[in-house]
Design a protein around this motif. Structure first.
Motif, short mmCIF file in Angstrom:
data_model
loop_
_atom_site.label_atom_id
_atom_site.label_comp_id
_atom_site.label_asym_id
_atom_site.label_seq_id
_atom_site.Cartn_x
_atom_site.Cartn_y
_atom_site.Cartn_z
N PRO A 13 0.83 -1.20 0.00
CA PRO A 13 0.00 0.00 0.00
C PRO A 13 0.86 1.24 0.00
O PRO A 13 1.95 1.26 0.56
N LEU A 14 0.36 2.30 -0.62
CA LEU A 14 1.14 3.51 -0.79
C LEU A 14 1.34 4.29 0.49
O LEU A 14 2.16 5.20 0.55
N GLY A 20 9.42 1.00 6.96
CA GLY A 20 10.83 0.62 6.95
C GLY A 20 11.48 0.65 8.31
O GLY A 20 12.29 -0.22 8.64
N GLY A 21 11.14 1.63 9.14
CA GLY A 21 11.80 1.77 10.42
C GLY A 21 11.55 0.59 11.34
O GLY A 21 12.46 0.13 12.03
N THR A 122 4.31 10.48 -5.70
CA THR A 122 5.41 9.51 -5.61
C THR A 122 5.83 9.36 -4.16
O THR A 122 5.93 10.35 -3.43
N LEU A 123 6.07 8.13 -3.73
CA LEU A 123 6.52 7.84 -2.38
C LEU A 123 7.84 7.09 -2.42
O LEU A 123 8.03 6.20 -3.27
N LEU A 124 8.75 7.44 -1.53
CA LEU A 124 9.98 6.68 -1.32
C LEU A 124 9.82 5.90 -0.03
O LEU A 124 9.74 6.47 1.05
N VAL A 125 9.76 4.58 -0.13
CA VAL A 125 9.52 3.71 1.01
C VAL A 125 10.84 3.10 1.47
O VAL A 125 11.55 2.48 0.66
N ASN A 126 11.17 3.25 2.74
CA ASN A 126 12.39 2.71 3.32
C ASN A 126 12.11 1.32 3.86
O ASN A 126 11.40 1.14 4.84
N GLU A 133 10.71 3.22 -4.77
CA GLU A 133 9.81 4.27 -5.26
C GLU A 133 8.47 3.66 -5.68
O GLU A 133 8.43 2.65 -6.39
N TYR A 134 7.39 4.30 -5.23
CA TYR A 134 6.04 3.87 -5.57
C TYR A 134 5.25 5.06 -6.10
O TYR A 134 5.42 6.18 -5.62
#
Length: 675
Positions: A13-14, A20-21, A122-126, A133-134
């Motif tokens: 999911p966006l 990530g943390g 745009t999302l950057l997911v850690n 990138e999503y």
């Protein structure tokens, strides 16, 4: 709130920016990192394979459609058109993909995440120290969060709506303008404009108001679960007013149905698509001031009218200018020496018209339509013989493939689209509304047009036009472009069903309807072409043409054609004497080299006296007095001498190429087509 976390990266999911943390603390060590990289590579390879399979699916669909079309033509089957066939194959594949392929996504795991004020493009997911990138695909309502598509294959075959607008629609619309039969189009220009502009607006508002009543009824009976505004109903009216009688026109062309009826239907559908898309843009731009943004506001209404006129005129000018620029480039360069480069430039300039108009805030459909008409009228004359054949065949093939691809995708979308909302009340109301809207569109306008037409639009023609109001690619593309809200999802699902019904039922009933209405389905006898003096036939044609078009043609023939093409009279004979230097610079050398005027070969709009020929064995009768080896020539020209532009105009408007073959005799002559 608790949202499901999918383990497979392509379906995260966006909103999981904070994931990530927490997960990074659970994983460590070089071996786990290597395993993750290997898993990522396998997923990328699997995604690439699924992309290939999805495209292969559509290619196989088109291949199967082509082979079946050949079989139908060989067996002379007319109850089902190729577009309806493509939809059936799409439905079959959609059923297989929906119910025959297993789910490929992992199980869910609840996870809490922070809320943001607005969605990000745009999302950057850690994820474990690595950033992925999503991109935003759309909103998912809380009630459907557990129904997100888990089949990767179904997601792959669901295309971005912009693919239809930027890739598939341009060749379809351009081909309509580039292959336009201009003689009959301009002969019925007034009626076509009335049907396309006034008729589409009438149909839009009638359907919109009727559907608003249906929405109120749904609200009373408790079948409306979300908001559905009056502007949404008007938007649905604009979308569903876009007619696409491709099935009917194909049968007309095969059976040689009446040319005026064909011109009325074809011309209306071509301009009707352009009007419908601009009308829908104007309705979207309708924004009343005050608290209730969906109430009627006079200022907002007139603003929308201004938007309509501005978008349409701007798109028209952009398409015409692009066509003129292409004509000038092909005339004043020697690209004709390199047919491959000439064809490539023609293709790119034509396609870029659509994208340029969209980038400037106009409508690419209108721009590319009038670009095609301009290219056929001017640029075509400057192309080499090889490029003329290439461009005709290229856009014909692209039009065929794009159109059948869209209809195949329609069948597929019935099972692969995840946001369908089917309401029986809304669907039945829509069918009734489009029937009444079409009737209010055709019959009153035909009555008014017949008051000023020399050749009346007969009742059987009106009934056939009423019957031929199919919905197709344009309505589908407009509906699928925005499916973010509840109302738009219901509109898309209903539009899909309407397209299915009209293509299968109405398209399949075209041949019986032609027979029942006693509409001629063969070329008339050529006897009338030779009966009476030639000047009398040309005078009748002069009376049929509108004075505005005659005025435009005189200007076009004397000035625009010589400037933009290698045909037409030399500018030294039409411009004042003090413009002699400019006239010599702008006039093509080919005009001076050839004593006879170059003929347009792209359509039946221009027909010179030399085109009236009767050939039998080794004997040829022509109208210009020319002769050749083994040819007996008889002159049919007994008219008084006229000016060049007047004579050319009468030739242009008074003739069309009709060919009849019988018992070894080949006849090519102009026919007087009476409505």
């Amino acid at each position: 709130m608790a949202l499901p976390l999918r383990r497979r990266l392509p379906v995260l999911p966006l909103l999981l920016l904070a994931a990530g943390g927490l997960r990074a603390a659970e994983r460590s060590g070089g071996s786990s990192s290597a395993m993750e990289e290997l898993a990522t590579e396998k997923e990328a390879e699997e995604s690439h394979r699924q992309d290939s399979v999805s495209l292969l699916t559509f290619i196989l669909l088109l291949t199967l459609t082509i082979l079946t079309i050949w079989l139908f033509k060989h067996r002379r089957v007319r109850f089902l058109h190729e577009t309806g066939l493509a939809m059936i194959y799409g439905l079959i594949v959609g059923v297989i993909l929906r119910y025959g392929t297993p789910s490929t996504s992992g199980h869910d795991k609840p996870f809490s995440c922070s809320q943001e004020d607005r969605p990000f493009t745009t999302l950057l997911v850690n994820v474990s120290g690595k950033f992925f990138e999503y991109t935003l695909k759309g909103e998912i309502s809380p009630g459907k969060i557990h129904n997100v598509e888990q089949n990767d294959m179904l997601r792959k075959v669901t295309f971005d709506p912009e693919v239809f607008f930027n890739i598939l629609l341009p060749p379809i619309i351009f081909h309509a303008g580039y292959s336009l039969k201009k003689r009959h189009f301009f002969r019925n220009l007034g009626s076509i404009l009335a049907y396309a502009f006034l008729g589409t607006a009438v149909s839009c508002f009638i359907i919109g108001n009727l559907m608003y009543g249906v929405v109120k009824l749904m609200k009373l009976v408790g079948q409306l679960s979300d908001k559905f505004y009056y502007t949404d109903c008007l938007l649905f009216g604009a979308i569903i007013s876009a007619t696409d009688p491709v099935t009917v026109l194909a049968i007309f062309n095969e059976l040689h149905a009446d040319v005026d009826l064909y011109a009325l239907l074809f011309g209306e559908s071509v301009l009707n698509d352009a009007v419908a898309i601009v009308l829908s843009s104007s309705i979207v731009a309708y924004q009343p001031t005050g608290e209730n943004t969906h109430a009627f506001d006079a200022a907002a209404f007139f603003k929308s009218v201004g938007v309509f006129l501005g978008i349409f005129s701007g798109s028209f000018m952009m398409g015409a200018v692009t066509g003129v620029v292409t004509a000038l480039v092909t005339k004043f360069t020697k690209l004709h020496c390199f047919p491959l480069l000439e064809t490539a430039l023609f293709f790119l300039m034509s396609w870029s018209t659509f994208l340029l108009a969209e980038a400037c805030g106009f409508t690419g459909v209108v721009a590319v339509l009038f670009c095609g008409i301009t290219q056929a009228h001017y640029t075509y004359n400057n192309l080499s013989v090889e490029s003329r054949s290439r461009t005709k065949q290229l856009f014909e093939v692209l039009h065929f493939l794009a159109e059948n691809f869209i209809f195949s995708y329609m069948g597929l979308a019935l099972f692969t689209f995840q946001k369908h909302i089917f309401s029986p009340v809304f669907i039945i109301g829509a069918f009734i509304a489009i029937f009444l809207g079409r009737a209010a569109h055709i019959y009153p306008l035909s009555f008014l047009l017949n008051l000023g037409r020399r050749h009346k639009i007969s009742w059987n023609f009106q009934h056939m036009m009423m019957f031929s109001g199919l919905r197709g690619a344009m309505a589908f593309a407009l509906a699928i472009r925005d499916t973010a809200t509840y109302s738009h999802q219901m509109m898309f699902s209903t539009t899909l069903l309407i397209v299915f019904f009209t293509v299968w039922i109405v398209g399949g009933g075209t041949t019986p309807m032609l027979s029942w209405l006693n509409i001629r389905i063969c070329v008339d006898s050529y006897k009338s072409a030779l009966d009476g003096p030639d000047s009398e036939r040309r005078n009748r044609t002069k009376q049929e043409s509108a004075w505005l078009f005659r005025l435009w043609y005189s200007f076009d023939h004397n000035y625009l054609k010589p400037i933009l093409t290698h045909s037409g009279p030399p500018l030294t004979t039409t411009l004042p004497s003090w413009c002699g230097l400019l006239a010599r610079c702008l006039t093509s050398p080919q005009v001076y080299d050839n004593q006879e005027q170059l003929r347009e070969e792209d359509s039946d709009f221009i027909l010179n006296d030399g085109d009236l020929t009767v050939t039998y064995g080794d004997t040829t009768i022509t109208a210009n007095g020319s002769s050749g080896p083994h040819t007996a020539t008889t002159s049919l020209d007994g008219r008084r001498t006229k000016s060049r532009s007047e004579e050319a105009l009468e030739c242009d408007l008074g003739a069309a190429d009709h060919e009849v073959t019988s018992r070894g005799t080949r006849l090519v002559f102009p026919l007087e087509d009476n409505a």
